[in-house]
Design a protein around this motif. Sequence first.
Motif, PDB file in Angstrom:
ATOM      1  N   GLY A 104      19.307 -11.211  33.119  1.00  0.00           N
ATOM      2  CA  GLY A 104      18.877 -10.521  34.348  1.00  0.00           C
ATOM      3  C   GLY A 104      18.141  -9.244  33.991  1.00  0.00           C
ATOM      4  N   GLU A 105      18.634  -8.533  32.980  1.00  0.00           N
ATOM      5  CA  GLU A 105      17.943  -7.297  32.584  1.00  0.00           C
ATOM      6  C   GLU A 105      16.562  -7.599  32.003  1.00  0.00           C
ATOM      7  OE1 GLU A 105      19.773  -4.367  29.889  1.00  0.00           O
ATOM      8  OE2 GLU A 105      17.746  -3.576  29.632  1.00  0.00           O
ATOM      9  N   ILE A 106      16.443  -8.710  31.285  1.00  0.00           N
ATOM     10  CA  ILE A 106      15.109  -9.054  30.727  1.00  0.00           C
ATOM     11  C   ILE A 106      14.110  -9.297  31.867  1.00  0.00           C
ATOM     12  CG2 ILE A 106      13.813 -10.736  29.341  1.00  0.00           C
ATOM     13  CD1 ILE A 106      15.685  -8.803  27.729  1.00  0.00           C
ATOM     14  N   HIS A 107      14.541  -9.994  32.912  1.00  0.00           N
ATOM     15  CA  HIS A 107      13.636 -10.187  34.060  1.00  0.00           C
ATOM     16  C   HIS A 107      13.299  -8.836  34.705  1.00  0.00           C
ATOM     17  CE1 HIS A 107      13.730 -14.507  33.887  1.00  0.00           C
ATOM     18  NE2 HIS A 107      15.041 -14.563  34.043  1.00  0.00           N
ATOM     19  N   TYR A 108      14.320  -7.985  34.809  1.00  0.00           N
ATOM     20  CA  TYR A 108      14.133  -6.629  35.377  1.00  0.00           C
ATOM     21  C   TYR A 108      13.129  -5.859  34.509  1.00  0.00           C
ATOM     22  CZ  TYR A 108      16.005  -1.994  36.997  1.00  0.00           C
ATOM     23  OH  TYR A 108      16.180  -0.724  37.501  1.00  0.00           O
ATOM     24  N   ALA A 109      13.296  -5.944  33.190  1.00  0.00           N
ATOM     25  CA  ALA A 109      12.390  -5.250  32.257  1.00  0.00           C
ATOM     26  C   ALA A 109      10.962  -5.783  32.419  1.00  0.00           C
ATOM     27  CB  ALA A 109      12.868  -5.453  30.819  1.00  0.00           C
ATOM     28  N   ALA A 110      10.846  -7.096  32.492  1.00  0.00           N
ATOM     29  CA  ALA A 110       9.508  -7.704  32.628  1.00  0.00           C
ATOM     30  C   ALA A 110       8.850  -7.272  33.930  1.00  0.00           C
ATOM     31  CB  ALA A 110       9.630  -9.228  32.570  1.00  0.00           C
ATOM     32  N   SER A 111       9.661  -7.095  34.971  1.00  0.00           N
ATOM     33  CA  SER A 111       9.083  -6.762  36.286  1.00  0.00           C
ATOM     34  C   SER A 111       8.346  -5.421  36.251  1.00  0.00           C
ATOM     35  CB  SER A 111      10.170  -6.754  37.375  1.00  0.00           C
ATOM     36  OG  SER A 111      10.985  -5.596  37.274  1.00  0.00           O
ATOM     37  N   PHE A 112       8.780  -4.484  35.396  1.00  0.00           N
ATOM     38  CA  PHE A 112       8.080  -3.196  35.288  1.00  0.00           C
ATOM     39  C   PHE A 112       6.700  -3.388  34.640  1.00  0.00           C
ATOM     40  CE2 PHE A 112      12.528  -1.702  35.502  1.00  0.00           C
ATOM     41  CZ  PHE A 112      12.400  -0.897  36.625  1.00  0.00           C
ATOM     42  N   VAL A 113       6.631  -4.321  33.692  1.00  0.00           N
ATOM     43  CA  VAL A 113       5.346  -4.560  33.022  1.00  0.00           C
ATOM     44  C   VAL A 113       4.366  -5.160  34.034  1.00  0.00           C
ATOM     45  CG1 VAL A 113       4.197  -5.714  31.108  1.00  0.00           C
ATOM     46  CG2 VAL A 113       6.545  -4.872  30.810  1.00  0.00           C
ATOM     47  N   GLU A 114       4.840  -6.149  34.782  1.00  0.00           N
ATOM     48  CA  GLU A 114       3.972  -6.795  35.778  1.00  0.00           C
ATOM     49  C   GLU A 114       3.531  -5.781  36.846  1.00  0.00           C
ATOM     50  OE1 GLU A 114       5.851  -9.443  38.599  1.00  0.00           O
ATOM     51  OE2 GLU A 114       4.225 -10.890  38.348  1.00  0.00           O
ATOM     52  N   TRP A 115       4.503  -5.005  37.333  1.00  0.00           N
ATOM     53  CA  TRP A 115       4.223  -4.039  38.410  1.00  0.00           C
ATOM     54  C   TRP A 115       3.192  -2.997  37.968  1.00  0.00           C
ATOM     55  CZ3 TRP A 115       4.747  -2.937  43.431  1.00  0.00           C
ATOM     56  CH2 TRP A 115       4.639  -1.601  43.835  1.00  0.00           C
ATOM     57  N   PHE A 116       3.424  -2.399  36.784  1.00  0.00           N
ATOM     58  CA  PHE A 116       2.543  -1.302  36.365  1.00  0.00           C
ATOM     59  C   PHE A 116       1.181  -1.809  35.870  1.00  0.00           C
ATOM     60  CE2 PHE A 116       6.480   1.257  36.381  1.00  0.00           C
ATOM     61  CZ  PHE A 116       6.023   2.238  37.242  1.00  0.00           C
ATOM     62  N   ASN A 154      22.528   1.340  27.236  1.00  0.00           N
ATOM     63  CA  ASN A 154      23.102   0.535  28.325  1.00  0.00           C
ATOM     64  C   ASN A 154      22.089  -0.445  28.940  1.00  0.00           C
ATOM     65  OD1 ASN A 154      21.710   2.635  29.577  1.00  0.00           O
ATOM     66  ND2 ASN A 154      23.180   2.840  31.239  1.00  0.00           N
ATOM     67  N   PHE A 155      20.783  -0.084  28.855  1.00  0.00           N
ATOM     68  CA  PHE A 155      19.724  -1.018  29.281  1.00  0.00           C
ATOM     69  C   PHE A 155      18.688  -1.068  28.164  1.00  0.00           C
ATOM     70  CE2 PHE A 155      21.832  -0.152  33.219  1.00  0.00           C
ATOM     71  CZ  PHE A 155      21.761  -1.362  33.896  1.00  0.00           C
ATOM     72  N   PRO A 156      18.954  -1.861  27.127  1.00  0.00           N
ATOM     73  CA  PRO A 156      18.110  -1.817  25.921  1.00  0.00           C
ATOM     74  C   PRO A 156      16.673  -2.291  26.129  1.00  0.00           C
ATOM     75  CG  PRO A 156      20.211  -2.919  25.496  1.00  0.00           C
ATOM     76  CD  PRO A 156      20.100  -2.772  26.971  1.00  0.00           C
ATOM     77  N   ALA A 157      16.410  -3.017  27.227  1.00  0.00           N
ATOM     78  CA  ALA A 157      15.036  -3.493  27.477  1.00  0.00           C
ATOM     79  C   ALA A 157      14.395  -2.764  28.656  1.00  0.00           C
ATOM     80  CB  ALA A 157      15.048  -4.998  27.753  1.00  0.00           C
ATOM     81  N   ALA A 158      15.104  -2.704  29.778  1.00  0.00           N
ATOM     82  CA  ALA A 158      14.479  -2.209  31.019  1.00  0.00           C
ATOM     83  C   ALA A 158      14.110  -0.731  30.947  1.00  0.00           C
ATOM     84  CB  ALA A 158      15.396  -2.469  32.207  1.00  0.00           C
ATOM     85  N   MET A 159      14.914   0.058  30.226  1.00  0.00           N
ATOM     86  CA  MET A 159      14.593   1.480  30.160  1.00  0.00           C
ATOM     87  C   MET A 159      13.384   1.727  29.247  1.00  0.00           C
ATOM     88  SD  MET A 159      16.614   2.687  32.366  1.00  0.00           S
ATOM     89  CE  MET A 159      16.535   1.069  33.144  1.00  0.00           C
ATOM     90  N   ILE A 160      13.063   0.736  28.413  1.00  0.00           N
ATOM     91  CA  ILE A 160      11.848   0.848  27.587  1.00  0.00           C
ATOM     92  C   ILE A 160      10.619   0.503  28.432  1.00  0.00           C
ATOM     93  CG2 ILE A 160      10.610  -0.240  25.661  1.00  0.00           C
ATOM     94  CD1 ILE A 160      13.310  -0.284  24.186  1.00  0.00           C
ATOM     95  N   THR A 161      10.687  -0.623  29.121  1.00  0.00           N
ATOM     96  CA  THR A 161       9.493  -1.032  29.879  1.00  0.00           C
ATOM     97  C   THR A 161       9.259  -0.126  31.086  1.00  0.00           C
ATOM     98  OG1 THR A 161      10.827  -2.644  31.070  1.00  0.00           O
ATOM     99  CG2 THR A 161       9.600  -3.450  29.161  1.00  0.00           C
ATOM    100  N   ARG A 162      10.339   0.451  31.646  1.00  0.00           N
ATOM    101  CA  ARG A 162      10.167   1.347  32.799  1.00  0.00           C
ATOM    102  C   ARG A 162       9.373   2.595  32.404  1.00  0.00           C
ATOM    103  NH1 ARG A 162      15.382   2.090  36.561  1.00  0.00           N
ATOM    104  NH2 ARG A 162      15.950   3.872  35.294  1.00  0.00           N
ATOM    105  N   LYS A 163       9.373   2.929  31.109  1.00  0.00           N
ATOM    106  CA  LYS A 163       8.596   4.080  30.616  1.00  0.00           C
ATOM    107  C   LYS A 163       7.278   3.611  29.981  1.00  0.00           C
ATOM    108  CE  LYS A 163      12.992   6.339  29.473  1.00  0.00           C
ATOM    109  NZ  LYS A 163      13.179   7.134  30.666  1.00  0.00           N
ATOM    110  N   ALA A 164       7.371   2.587  29.127  1.00  0.00           N
ATOM    111  CA  ALA A 164       6.183   2.187  28.363  1.00  0.00           C
ATOM    112  C   ALA A 164       5.116   1.547  29.258  1.00  0.00           C
ATOM    113  CB  ALA A 164       6.572   1.207  27.259  1.00  0.00           C
ATOM    114  N   ALA A 165       5.538   0.739  30.227  1.00  0.00           N
ATOM    115  CA  ALA A 165       4.535   0.027  31.040  1.00  0.00           C
ATOM    116  C   ALA A 165       3.654   1.001  31.838  1.00  0.00           C
ATOM    117  CB  ALA A 165       5.213  -1.001  31.942  1.00  0.00           C
TER     118      ALA A 165
END
Length: 480
Positions: A104-116, A154-165
């Motif tokens: 679920g977190e991977i999908h959440y992480a991916a969603s930031f990339v798509e959105w931004f 605690n969010f090893p993927a989503a907190m990266i894409t939320r900033k990097a994307a």
Amino acid sequence: MLNNTALFRQACYLNGQWVDTELCLTITNPVDQSVLGTVPSLTVADVNRTIEQAHAAQTDWAAITAKARAKILNRWFALIEANVDDLGTIMTLEQGKPLIEAKGEIHYAASFVEWFAEEGKRVYGETIAQTVNTNRLSTIKQPIGVCSAITPWNFPAAMITRKAAPALAAGCSIIIKPASETPFTALALAELADQAGIPAGIFNVITGDARTLGAPLTQHPLISKFSFTGSTQVGRTLYEQCASTIKKTSLELGGNAPFIVFDDADIDKAVTSAVQAKFRNGGQTCVCVNRFYIHDAVYEEFLEKFAAQVGKLRVGNGLEQNTDIGPMITRRAIDGMQVLLDDALAKGARQLVLGNEVAEQGNYINPKILVDVNDTMDIVHEEIFGPIATLIRFQDEDEVLAQANNTIFGLAAYFFSQDIGRVYRVAEKLESGMIGINTGMISNEVAPFGGVKQSGLGKEGSRYGIEDYLTVKYLCVDIA
Ligand code: SIN
């Protein structure tokens, strides 16, 4: 265990190259402390060089169109989605959360990339009415430059894409330092960034000692913007470090979320939402509930139904089916919770017996409910960051609002009421950046995530999330 073992990288990703060092950090599985692998322990000189390379690369990245950047980011998005099983497995191995939550977190992480990727195309300047007839005034927005980020375990993927994307979509380059406990998810994302064609120097992942590497990331003059997700205590230090070079700073820090159930609430909905908002990621999120305030008239009903649901949660290895709560990230985290628990019990709190308790070994801790909790207890004021629910009775709206706001934090708050007047009254008075009303799940890529008070600065996700990676330049043209 992985379909694509190339995703399991034990090297840093610097300027488009995989870099290894002799000195390494050992990464363990929180289930049993078995060794998962090693990652390089970089020096300040390595990081300085990476910053210079990211600076050199950024000019060309900023020069291509937002549409061209979006094309590359959309490839990254598709690759993350295509590798959700492996990325989820890597995350569960190093972080402990149940596999279903990890995916679920991977999908959440991916969603930031798509959105931004798309938001990058919607960066608008403006025209301004002139004050002198011969002038024409306008603004343009430009990428801020080289960015750095320190991200949490605690969010090893989503907190990266939320900033990097947003950084990449805006035309910036970024250097990410993932938490020392969970570097492998970050490195897997870097492998996919490489496959997606993100140019060398634009997305970099460094590993090593947090304190040592935090210094160049917050102090190097070529870095224009720093972003951090983690505790308020560490955030304060990093904020001070950023002051020397006046960096733009985003801080997503600790919380102390209240969850208020009024006497007019739909209790069944409140109970289900309470379980989600408290026990997601084993209670290890900064928007997890820290304090439940339940109106006297519905207290017994809520408690009975809540205890019944919490009593069904299963603690275990996140890779095993049916696990609801994985191990905590470290033994030290559990020791910290025990101090809060002991203080509360010594001051009169009672711990309920739920019936699903297992032997608490290693990093495992059972979900707990504490009743008869009051304001004198440290557990009401400090972030628990674990599966302990604290219940407090209240009688009226003003009293509960005063208690809910009696904290230095202001990240998330939740309340349950079916009275529309109360919904607006309470939402407006709660001192929090995000409010869940009749829901315990508020996080997504389209809404602004961020706190007030000492919970942080700036917003991530949403249309606001890209603004932190842009500067506004004012143009004044004399046409006479
Ligand atoms: C966090 O705990 O830092 C993030 C939680 C979320 O995005 O929901």
